[in-house]
Design a protein around this motif. Structure first.
Motif, mmCIF file in Angstrom:
data_model
loop_
_atom_site.group_PDB
_atom_site.id
_atom_site.type_symbol
_atom_site.label_atom_id
_atom_site.label_comp_id
_atom_site.label_asym_id
_atom_site.label_seq_id
_atom_site.Cartn_x
_atom_site.Cartn_y
_atom_site.Cartn_z
ATOM 1 N N ARG A 191 0.848 -1.193 0.000
ATOM 2 C CA ARG A 191 0.000 0.000 0.000
ATOM 3 C C ARG A 191 0.878 1.236 0.000
ATOM 4 N NH1 ARG A 191 -2.967 3.366 3.830
ATOM 5 N NH2 ARG A 191 -5.117 3.672 3.164
ATOM 6 N N GLY A 192 0.793 2.039 -1.038
ATOM 7 C CA GLY A 192 1.569 3.261 -1.125
ATOM 8 C C GLY A 192 0.665 4.468 -1.000
ATOM 9 N N MET A 193 1.199 5.538 -0.408
ATOM 10 C CA MET A 193 0.439 6.775 -0.240
ATOM 11 C C MET A 193 1.149 7.881 -1.003
ATOM 12 S SD MET A 193 -2.151 6.020 1.735
ATOM 13 C CE MET A 193 -2.726 7.505 2.539
ATOM 14 N N LEU A 194 0.490 8.381 -2.054
ATOM 15 C CA LEU A 194 1.058 9.473 -2.824
ATOM 16 C C LEU A 194 0.928 10.766 -2.032
ATOM 17 C CD1 LEU A 194 -0.673 8.684 -6.242
ATOM 18 C CD2 LEU A 194 1.378 7.650 -5.294
ATOM 19 N N ASP A 195 2.034 11.514 -1.863
ATOM 20 C CA ASP A 195 1.979 12.764 -1.096
ATOM 21 C C ASP A 195 0.949 13.718 -1.702
ATOM 22 O OD1 ASP A 195 3.736 12.061 0.815
ATOM 23 O OD2 ASP A 195 5.356 13.372 0.198
ATOM 24 N N LEU A 239 -1.007 14.699 -5.643
ATOM 25 C CA LEU A 239 -1.247 14.357 -7.045
ATOM 26 C C LEU A 239 -2.132 15.446 -7.638
ATOM 27 C CD1 LEU A 239 -0.948 12.202 -9.321
ATOM 28 C CD2 LEU A 239 -3.123 11.254 -8.521
ATOM 29 N N THR A 240 -1.690 16.001 -8.762
ATOM 30 C CA THR A 240 -2.458 17.065 -9.391
ATOM 31 C C THR A 240 -2.259 17.001 -10.901
ATOM 32 O OG1 THR A 240 -2.874 19.448 -9.361
ATOM 33 C CG2 THR A 240 -0.587 18.763 -9.151
ATOM 34 N N LEU A 241 -2.717 18.044 -11.593
ATOM 35 C CA LEU A 241 -2.579 18.160 -13.047
ATOM 36 C C LEU A 241 -1.860 19.467 -13.365
ATOM 37 C CD1 LEU A 241 -6.251 17.308 -14.112
ATOM 38 C CD2 LEU A 241 -4.307 15.744 -14.213
ATOM 39 N N ASP A 242 -1.159 19.482 -14.498
ATOM 40 C CA ASP A 242 -0.670 20.775 -14.978
ATOM 41 C C ASP A 242 -1.707 21.375 -15.919
ATOM 42 O OD1 ASP A 242 -0.331 19.550 -17.467
ATOM 43 O OD2 ASP A 242 1.851 19.422 -17.300
ATOM 44 N N ARG A 243 -1.411 22.548 -16.471
ATOM 45 C CA ARG A 243 -2.398 23.257 -17.289
ATOM 46 C C ARG A 243 -2.727 22.517 -18.579
ATOM 47 N NH1 ARG A 243 -4.984 26.608 -13.894
ATOM 48 N NH2 ARG A 243 -3.456 27.582 -12.488
ATOM 49 N N ALA A 244 -1.854 21.574 -18.972
ATOM 50 C CA ALA A 244 -2.105 20.776 -20.176
ATOM 51 C C ALA A 244 -2.852 19.486 -19.859
ATOM 52 C CB ALA A 244 -0.788 20.468 -20.882
ATOM 53 N N GLY A 245 -3.238 19.301 -18.588
ATOM 54 C CA GLY A 245 -3.970 18.096 -18.197
ATOM 55 C C GLY A 245 -3.069 16.911 -17.881
ATOM 56 N N ARG A 246 -1.771 17.131 -17.831
ATOM 57 C CA ARG A 246 -0.829 16.042 -17.549
ATOM 58 C C ARG A 246 -0.737 15.813 -16.040
ATOM 59 N NH1 ARG A 246 5.500 16.204 -19.512
ATOM 60 N NH2 ARG A 246 6.045 14.030 -19.004
ATOM 61 N N LEU A 247 -0.760 14.554 -15.632
ATOM 62 C CA LEU A 247 -0.661 14.222 -14.223
ATOM 63 C C LEU A 247 0.708 14.624 -13.667
ATOM 64 C CD1 LEU A 247 -2.370 10.745 -14.385
ATOM 65 C CD2 LEU A 247 -3.144 12.618 -12.926
ATOM 66 N N VAL A 248 0.718 15.088 -12.430
ATOM 67 C CA VAL A 248 1.959 15.500 -11.770
ATOM 68 C C VAL A 248 2.012 14.848 -10.388
ATOM 69 C CG1 VAL A 248 3.380 17.422 -10.977
ATOM 70 C CG2 VAL A 248 1.889 17.710 -12.969
ATOM 71 N N VAL A 249 3.025 14.029 -10.163
ATOM 72 C CA VAL A 249 3.261 13.390 -8.864
ATOM 73 C C VAL A 249 4.229 14.276 -8.085
ATOM 74 C CG1 VAL A 249 4.106 11.329 -7.689
ATOM 75 C CG2 VAL A 249 2.959 11.117 -9.903
ATOM 76 N N ILE A 250 3.865 14.654 -6.858
ATOM 77 C CA ILE A 250 4.704 15.522 -6.037
ATOM 78 C C ILE A 250 5.085 14.777 -4.768
ATOM 79 C CG2 ILE A 250 4.894 17.728 -4.832
ATOM 80 C CD1 ILE A 250 2.675 18.790 -6.668
ATOM 81 N N GLU A 251 6.385 14.625 -4.538
ATOM 82 C CA GLU A 251 6.892 13.973 -3.333
ATOM 83 C C GLU A 251 7.697 14.995 -2.532
ATOM 84 O OE1 GLU A 251 7.542 10.595 -0.737
ATOM 85 O OE2 GLU A 251 6.053 11.154 -2.257
ATOM 86 N N LEU A 252 7.351 15.128 -1.246
ATOM 87 C CA LEU A 252 7.949 16.147 -0.387
ATOM 88 C C LEU A 252 8.777 15.506 0.722
ATOM 89 C CD1 LEU A 252 4.737 18.314 0.076
ATOM 90 C CD2 LEU A 252 6.628 18.834 -1.449
ATOM 91 N N LYS A 253 9.866 16.166 1.091
ATOM 92 C CA LYS A 253 10.665 15.765 2.248
ATOM 93 C C LYS A 253 11.065 17.016 3.013
ATOM 94 C CE LYS A 253 10.894 11.297 1.674
ATOM 95 N NZ LYS A 253 10.277 10.363 2.650
ATOM 96 N N ALA A 254 10.926 16.960 4.340
ATOM 97 C CA ALA A 254 11.327 18.092 5.172
ATOM 98 C C ALA A 254 12.759 17.953 5.657
ATOM 99 C CB ALA A 254 10.380 18.227 6.364
ATOM 100 N N ASP A 255 13.298 16.723 5.617
ATOM 101 C CA ASP A 255 14.663 16.463 6.072
ATOM 102 C C ASP A 255 15.416 15.666 5.009
ATOM 103 O OD1 ASP A 255 14.570 17.613 8.777
ATOM 104 O OD2 ASP A 255 13.101 16.031 9.164
#
Length: 528
Positions: free
Chosen positions: A404-408, A410-426
């Motif tokens: 089971r994975g949890m995507l931080d 997930l959104t779209l750009d203006r062209a409708g392309r999916l964008v995966v965003i992974e964040l780290k604070a450290d």
């Protein structure tokens, strides 16, 4: 001892437990050396009631309720003396930073034995090549830990980098081997003389533990090196080559999207109950975040401190709302008896968790990535105008091969392309390949197209499961954005990203160090 003193003692015991668990999110609870609860998977409640400190833990496997009578701090651990209900004799539990219970001597011995075994296996399997320089010594300068045996295979002027890991290591350590393997290959190339070329990397994992590494290896840049994956049966000392190239198109299952508005409506009365317990100036600072169709969480700077669940009553057909409070994995049911405790916790939380808070305060430090995510999500439109802040999903569950994975984000750009965003604070040197895991899943889901009823136009699994219902989703493979504070980007991240397949359109974004006060972009790196 008076009841008042007992109550103070019980409150102090609860505070010690909460602080330890806040500082060690991967902690484990042991009894007689056996792991009862892995706190990454378990939930807990620590309460003071009638002068007693009650500790309750539960997971999918078991639950436990004990009265805590004493806590003995030890080196990085807590020895927790507890009493079962109805029992007069105290029993010892132990809280440790992680679930690896091998002594240092046993761990080092196992690794030396594996190094000797690996040398025998490699010598037999690659006749004509010389096994050279096998080692497991810690090398902090280059991020090499002692869990991995690394070395070289030499044949004339040709050379290959080798890295292996034993079945005695944890599954997380085994799954992380490709990160260390790529860094070892890069290190060998930088340190070799002009006469010798390191053209390939051989990665050796225990038999039955190759799935994650195979999926990742399929999406590396195979023009940059010849990547090879082997499994090792340590009992029979047998090495087997893995065909990882058919692992890049995995089967992924997505959890169906729910209606946030409907979840809020179901849980509204419980939400109002919590809001009435908060400090007067606190309501404007919180987020109310639907987690599922029947659960809503209340968060402060990403830290969930209360939750409302809507479900059936165990004793009737009527529906009821369960309200719990507590920071992180801590959960305490809200009742008339615990309402004052809830007010006290919320007051402490709002006094500690703000932009000018004290960095040593556990309530300030806990879950920094969730805090960063809340700031990033709120400021997405200004930070990255090319992305659509009106279509953004947080902590999306996606299942692959039982994992089971949890995507931080997930959104779209203006062209409708999916964008995966992974964040780290450290700092996290594993960030690139962890983010690649999520990119692989999103790519597979977007490529899983089927025609809709009454239309020949195929739609992706995202749209079939109710995501991005009012947007046009492009069939182009997703983009991958990795973001972290500028001084918290691990030195290994950029070299690792450069070994990814050209099909992975990645970008590394460095954020302001003082992101809690003001979040902005410092610099950006991408393959070009």
């Amino acid at each position: 001892m008076s009841a008042a003193v007992d109550a103070v003692s019980a409150a102090k015991l609860a505070e010690i437990l909460e602080e330890y668990l806040a500082l060690h999110p991967a902690a484990a609870l042991l009894e007689d050396g056996r792991v009862l609860f892995d706190m990454r998977l378990a939930r807990y409640s620590v309460t003071e009631s009638h002068g007693r400190c009650l500790l309750q833990l539960w997971s999918e496997e078991r639950n436990l309720i004990r009265t805590v009578v004493e806590i003995q701090p030890r080196s990085q651990c807590l020895r927790v003396m507890t009493r079962r209900m109805g029992s007069a004799k105290p029993q010892a539990l132990e809280l440790v930073p992680n679930s690896d219970r091998r002594t240092p001597t046993a761990r080092d011995s196992a690794r030396r034995n594996f190094q000797r075994l690996l040398e025998r296996v490699l010598t037999r399997a690659f006749i004509g090549s010389k096994v050279d320089g096998l080692r497991s010594a810690m090398d902090l300068e280059h991020s090499f830990g002692p869990a991995y045996i690394r070395g070289r295979l030499l044949r004339g002027t040709a050379a290959e980098a080798i890295i292996g890991v034993s079945e005695t290591e944890s599954s997380a350590t085994i799954d992380a081997i490709l990160t260390l393997g790529i860094l070892w290959l890069d290190h060998c190339r930088q340190k070799s003389d002009a006469r010798r070329h390191f053209g390939s990397l051989k990665v050796i994992v225990p038999r039955g533990s190759e799935q994650t590494t195979a999926e990742r290896m399929a999406w590396l840049n195979h023009a940059a090196a010849d990547f090879q994956l082997f499994t090792l049966d340590e009992r029979n000392e047998e090495l087997a080559l893995v065909d990882f190239r058919d692992r890049g198109n995995q089967v992924v299952r997505l959890v169906h999207a729910f209606s946030p508005a409907a979840a809020l409506a179901r849980c509204q009365s419980g939400i109002d109950t919590i809001l009435n317990l908060l400090p007067a100036n606190a309501k404007s600072r919180i987020e109310i975040r639907p987690r599922s169709a029947a659960e809503v969480g209340l968060t402060l700077h990403g830290l969930e401190f209360a939750r409302v669940r809507h479900g059936a009553d165990a004793h009737s057909f009527a529906h009821q709302q369960q309200i719990t409070f507590g920071a992180g994995a801590n959960e305490t049911p809200l009742t008339d008896e615990t309402a004052d405790l809830c007010r006290e916790l919320c007051a402490r939380l709002f006094a500690s968790r703000h932009r000018d808070g004290v960095h040593k305060d556990p309530l300030f430090r806990i879950q920094p990535e969730r805090w960063l995510e809340s700031e990033f999500r709120a400021g997405l439109g200004d930070l990255l105008p090319s992305l659509r802040s009106d279509h953004i999903y947080s902590q999306v569950p996606a299942f692959s091969s039982g994992d089971r994975g949890m995507l931080d984000l997930l959104t779209l750009d203006r062209a409708g392309r999916l964008v995966v965003i992974e964040l780290k604070a450290d700092e996290d040197m594993h960030l690139p390949l962890q983010a690649l895991d999520y990119w692989i899943r999103v790519r597979a889901l977007n490529a899983d197209t089927q025609p809709t009823a009454g239309s020949d136009r195929p739609i992706s699994a995202f749209q079939r499961e109710g995501y991005f219902t009012e947007a046009e989703v492009s069939p182009v493979p997703p983009r991958l954005l990795l973001a972290a504070p500028a001084l918290r980007i691990h030195p290994a991240n950029l070299p690792l990203l450069r070994y990814l397949s050209p099909q992975v359109d990645w970008e590394l974004i460095a954020l302001s160090e003082d992101w809690r006060r003001e979040l902005h972009i410092v610099f950006r790196k991408h393959p070009a």
